[in-house]
Design an enzyme around this catalytic site. Structure first.
Site, PDB file in Angstrom:
ATOM      1  CG  ASP A  48      -1.831   1.181   1.318  1.00 58.35           C
ATOM      2  OD1 ASP A  48      -2.994   1.041   0.905  1.00 58.35           O
ATOM      3  OD2 ASP A  48      -1.389   2.255   1.784  1.00 58.35           O
ATOM      4  CE1 TYR A  53       0.450   7.895   2.729  1.00 59.59           C
ATOM      5  CE2 TYR A  53       0.976   5.679   2.009  1.00 59.59           C
ATOM      6  CZ  TYR A  53       0.145   6.552   2.677  1.00 59.59           C
ATOM      7  OH  TYR A  53      -0.984   6.061   3.290  1.00 59.59           O
ATOM      8  CE  LYS A  78      -3.899   4.684   0.997  1.00 53.80           C
ATOM      9  NZ  LYS A  78      -2.468   4.362   0.957  1.00 53.80           N
ATOM     10  CG  HIS A 111      -4.801   9.674   0.815  1.00 54.51           C
ATOM     11  ND1 HIS A 111      -3.461   9.720   0.560  1.00 54.51           N
ATOM     12  CD2 HIS A 111      -4.903   9.047   2.016  1.00 54.51           C
ATOM     13  CE1 HIS A 111      -2.791   9.164   1.554  1.00 54.51           C
ATOM     14  NE2 HIS A 111      -3.639   8.745   2.451  1.00 54.51           N
TER      15      HIS A 111
END
Length: 274
Positions: A48, A53, A78, A111
């Site tokens: 994931d 990120y 996401k 998200h």
């Protein structure tokens, strides 16, 4: 080891491994590359990530460099929470695919229902536009499943009332003592799999005395008990780790929590304040 390859079935028939490996808060570059490489070697088949990120490139490289065939790894990313236009979704998705360098994605999530700096704000109209784009991406075949993250009952209902394709997943913050029962129930009643990010409360529950006592009873770590608790509630945990021993220990889930102990664990609250 089989728990890592055991699967839940999403509402469109796609199979998703029951335990995922989370990469939130792991910096892009060597640290992410090494963590994902170790996770794949330890048997994880579900990774994931997210555009926000800033580690998608490293995740993709680790997957492509591993001995595991791409089709045997379930990959989630996401859409940034601030993206609330149709064209923005398409552009961000293309950026994600370029970073990952993969030919398809297994799961793509919105998200959050609001930008992170406007937590709780109403973006119902924007989320409807976003979901139209998500459905078109799904129809293209570039993604095998679509869903949401951090959506509550209202946010889910807003999507459901116009959706041609129901969200398949709602990924929420979920751990012993914080299980969002109303959101979880609403999502499950509407055919969505609930995923648990931060199943260890980013470490916040590791010193909780009640959880430590129950973990000792099964001769397992608090982390192992916490991950197994999520699974026994029918939810998919996404534990994160960067050290090989923790990555491997989090896969050792071959025990069963009794119904009485599950009842006790489900009754806990404030566990991350230990």
């Amino acid at each position: 080891m089989s728990i890592l390859t055991d699967t839940y079935e999403l509402n469109n028939g796609v199979l998703i491994p029951k335990v995922g490996f989370g990469t939130w808060q792991i910096p892009g570059g060597q640290q992410t590359y090494d963590a994902v490489s170790m996770a794949l070697k330890a048997g994880y088949r579900h990774i994931d990530t997210a555009k926000v990120y800033r580690n998608e490139k490293s995740v993709g490289e680790a997957i492509l460099d591993s001995d595991v065939d791409r089709e045997n790894v379930f990959v989630t990313s996401k859409l940034p929470a601030a993206t609330k236009t149709y064209d923005g979704v398409i552009a961000d998705f293309q950026s994600t695919m370029k970073a990952l360098n993969l030919s398809y994605l297994d799961l793509y999530l919105i998200h959050a229902p609001w930008p992170w700096n406007e937590r709780g704000a109403n973006y119902d109209e924007g989320n409807i536009e976003v979901w139209k784009a998500m459905q078109d991406i799904y129809a293209s075949g570039d993604v095998k499943a679509i869903g949401v993250s951090n959506f509550n009952g209202h946010d889910l209902q807003n999507i459901l009332q116009m959706a041609d394709v129901k969200p398949m997943v709602d990924q929420i913050r979920y751990f012993v003592g914080y299980t969002e029962p109303q959101i979880t129930q609403f999502a499950q009643e509407n055919g969505m799999l609930v995923e648990a990010y931060s199943p260890l409360a980013t470490g916040g529950i590791l010193e909780n005395a009640d959880i430590k006592r129950i973990a000792k009873k099964y001769d397992v770590s608090v982390a192992q008990l916490a991950i197994k608790f999520v699974l026994q509630n029918g939810v998919l945990p996404l534990p994160k780790a960067t050290h090989q021993d923790h990555i491997e220990a989090n896969t050792e889930l071959d025990f069963e929590i009794s119904s009485d102990d599950m009842k006790s664990l489900n009754a806990l609250s404030g566990t991350d304040m230990a």
